[in-house]
Design a protein around this motif. Sequence first.
Motif, mmCIF file in Angstrom:
data_model
loop_
_atom_site.group_PDB
_atom_site.id
_atom_site.type_symbol
_atom_site.label_atom_id
_atom_site.label_comp_id
_atom_site.label_asym_id
_atom_site.label_seq_id
_atom_site.Cartn_x
_atom_site.Cartn_y
_atom_site.Cartn_z
ATOM 1 N N LEU A 1 0.791 -1.208 0.181
ATOM 2 C CA LEU A 1 -0.188 0.057 -0.037
ATOM 3 C C LEU A 1 0.874 1.309 -0.089
ATOM 4 C CD1 LEU A 1 -2.919 0.898 0.319
ATOM 5 C CD2 LEU A 1 -2.588 1.239 2.667
ATOM 6 N N LEU A 2 1.874 1.309 0.937
ATOM 7 C CA LEU A 2 2.734 2.473 0.807
ATOM 8 C C LEU A 2 3.682 2.475 -0.262
ATOM 9 C CD1 LEU A 2 4.290 4.876 2.185
ATOM 10 C CD2 LEU A 2 5.621 3.192 3.455
ATOM 11 N N LEU A 3 4.096 1.557 -0.955
ATOM 12 C CA LEU A 3 4.968 1.316 -2.213
ATOM 13 C C LEU A 3 4.043 1.902 -3.068
ATOM 14 C CD1 LEU A 3 7.386 -1.582 -2.709
ATOM 15 C CD2 LEU A 3 6.539 -0.103 -4.513
ATOM 16 N N ALA A 4 2.926 1.391 -3.347
ATOM 17 C CA ALA A 4 2.128 1.749 -4.453
ATOM 18 C C ALA A 4 1.827 3.328 -4.466
ATOM 19 C CB ALA A 4 0.714 1.097 -4.698
ATOM 20 N N ARG A 5 1.716 3.871 -3.165
ATOM 21 C CA ARG A 5 1.501 5.338 -3.222
ATOM 22 C C ARG A 5 2.778 6.071 -3.405
ATOM 23 N NH1 ARG A 5 -2.768 8.431 -1.610
ATOM 24 N NH2 ARG A 5 -2.410 10.462 -2.371
ATOM 25 N N TYR A 6 3.948 5.439 -3.156
ATOM 26 C CA TYR A 6 5.051 6.225 -3.523
ATOM 27 C C TYR A 6 5.526 6.187 -4.867
ATOM 28 C CZ TYR A 6 10.416 6.750 -3.155
ATOM 29 O OH TYR A 6 11.375 7.019 -3.326
ATOM 30 N N ARG A 7 4.842 5.080 -5.467
ATOM 31 C CA ARG A 7 5.237 5.132 -7.017
ATOM 32 C C ARG A 7 4.417 6.217 -7.543
ATOM 33 N NH1 ARG A 7 3.823 -0.269 -9.211
ATOM 34 N NH2 ARG A 7 4.979 0.466 -11.132
ATOM 35 N N GLU A 8 3.255 6.541 -7.108
ATOM 36 C CA GLU A 8 2.259 7.405 -7.816
ATOM 37 C C GLU A 8 2.883 8.785 -7.515
ATOM 38 O OE1 GLU A 8 -1.888 7.471 -6.449
ATOM 39 O OE2 GLU A 8 -1.862 5.444 -6.499
ATOM 40 N N GLU A 9 3.493 9.058 -6.394
ATOM 41 C CA GLU A 9 4.121 10.398 -6.148
ATOM 42 C C GLU A 9 5.419 10.788 -6.646
ATOM 43 O OE1 GLU A 9 2.544 12.513 -4.367
ATOM 44 O OE2 GLU A 9 1.058 11.319 -3.860
ATOM 45 N N LEU A 10 5.873 9.610 -7.151
ATOM 46 C CA LEU A 10 7.190 9.570 -7.877
ATOM 47 C C LEU A 10 6.953 9.905 -9.595
ATOM 48 C CD1 LEU A 10 9.560 6.949 -6.878
ATOM 49 C CD2 LEU A 10 9.924 9.112 -6.398
ATOM 50 N N ALA A 11 5.755 9.391 -9.935
ATOM 51 C CA ALA A 11 5.327 9.522 -11.204
ATOM 52 C C ALA A 11 4.879 11.238 -11.391
ATOM 53 C CB ALA A 11 4.170 8.686 -11.506
ATOM 54 N N THR A 12 4.349 11.824 -10.312
ATOM 55 C CA THR A 12 3.960 13.105 -10.579
ATOM 56 C C THR A 12 5.015 14.203 -10.234
ATOM 57 O OG1 THR A 12 3.308 13.028 -8.132
ATOM 58 C CG2 THR A 12 1.419 12.584 -9.874
#
Length: 655
Positions: A247-258
């Motif tokens: 859950l944290l890793l997926a959100r971290y990837r989203e923030e990196l993508a933006t």
Amino acid sequence: MKKWVVIAAWLIAAAVAFPFQSELQVLASDESDAFKDRGAESTRVDELIDTRFEGGNETTAVIVYERPEPERALADGVRMCERIPDVARIITAYQGVCGELPAISPPQSSPITPFGNDGTTNLTTVWTRDDATESVVRDVAVMREIRPDWAYVTGEAAFAADQAEALAGIDETLLVATLILVLVLLLIIYRSPTIALVPLLVVGIAYLVAAGVVYAGARAGLYQATGQATAILIVLMFGAGTDYCLLLLARYREELATNAPDPMGTALRRTAPAIVSAGGIVVVAMLVLSLADYNATRWMGPVLAIGTAITVLAGVTLLPAVLSVLPHKAFTHKQPIGAIWPRIGALVRRRPLVLATAVVALLVAGALANTRDQRTLTFDEQFRETPESVTGLQALQANFPPGQAGPVDLLVPFEVSNADNYPYLGLDLAHSVDPVGTSRDGKLALIRVTLLGSPFGPGGDTIPRLRENARKFSPQAMIGGPTAEALDSENALARDARLIIPLTLALVLVIVAVLLRSLIAPIYAVATVILSYAFALGVSALLFEATDPAMPLFTFIFLVALGVDYNVFLLTRIREARRDLAPQDAVIAGLERTGGVITSAGLILAGTFCTLLATQLESLFQVGFTVALGLLVDTFLIRIFLVPSIAVLLRSKAL
């Protein structure tokens, strides 16, 4: 610098705790008191025999010889006397071999002949003084080494030894199987070695620390660790822990993508409340188990609560620190299964009522199977593969009274222990009634009742009738032994369920309501999980002719606590999207953004519980199957279609 301090602290804690993981397994191997009701009459009888009678609560093994060879039986008995350090006495069908013989009066009913119905099968009985599981396993191993191939070791000691052997090495087996399974699933889903290895590293460190803490608590006497609890601890920590990491890793990837300025800080702020709340639900559910009267249930609660709490702590401290020291490019590749979620979101938007109705109808249909009567597992059905104790029991029962393998213990005041009162017991239930001995203070008498039926199944109406009859001539009379323990345990589990299930539901509803700040969302979040539980239990009822009485309660706790976690992940994301979007759009956005991670998490958690299918105990096999099935239903029906459809239909009332 802080991230390196956090990593170092966890590594030091894991290094300190590492030696205690194997010590925990040794400590958990003693399950001599685990499968009892702490307040039951049979448990009280066991305690009184142990503390007030000479020799205490001796453990009995029966060796079934299928050939009439007195020289071999006597020679085996002599060797066992020499090699078993805590032997009390050994008696063959021909004569006593060693030890002080008990002061047994002549039987008052049909005597048990030294040879069976076939005229050749004969028995040797071995009494030992130490009923600790480790000692019993050792003693039975000596008996089996000495006895010939055409003889079987059975009885209470052999049953306990075979059950312990079925759990021997299970922690290592489950750990290896779980690690391989989670690694393979993560590689298939994310196609990234970094994403696959980081959650395993974090949860692995957390597991070592948790094992050390659990060991310390058990050594301090706060609870007793059991093999069943330590096995499920591995499954729960690696399954739920990987979910929290994803859950944290997926959100971290989203923030990196933006290209967010502080991707880890933002990801942690957005996901930490959901992770802590989800973990808190599991911790609370496990702690509620501590209220149980059944020892195995009560002792499992704190063990799993400690493991979950440490997993959550690692997820919000160690995982962010590890992710922060790794290069961003390791997490920026595109997830291969992400394209399907806009299509599912569009379907939910168009047909919410149809989807919700179809899913509910399917789950209700499966749940109806719970109306089917199911019997309780008998002892010989507890094993996936037939052990020697069961083979020996079958040979014994074919030639002798079945109850001889595990007589009923009757404790009465000494003054009423005379033979004139034996008919009150109801000799239609018993083959023989034999006085065994008197307590040290002379106030209690121990009488052994050999039942006509098998002693290792539920007591049915036999034990209640014996108790009622015994109290006709002594209100202080108490019944114990394996048959009474089985009945008392089954009653305790039913009583525990009536307390634990509603209390768990109430606490989960409160936690979810506080997290979501809503009264409606918690209701359907919990109700849908209950529906998936009923479906999984109904399917299990169709597949298994008999079930362990503990299975419904255990599967309820795991499915509700872990299933609600996924609803929390989804609904918190929908709530976040509500800040910028209309209610219906927020639901679809939440579904699309969490669909991949929740599905991955559900597959992994179900897969970890599937590792329990590799165990030799039917009870763990059934728990693993039912929980895994319920989690898959949660993952592919509840979370993808039912909850989003309900949220769309409720619109602004969803949260």
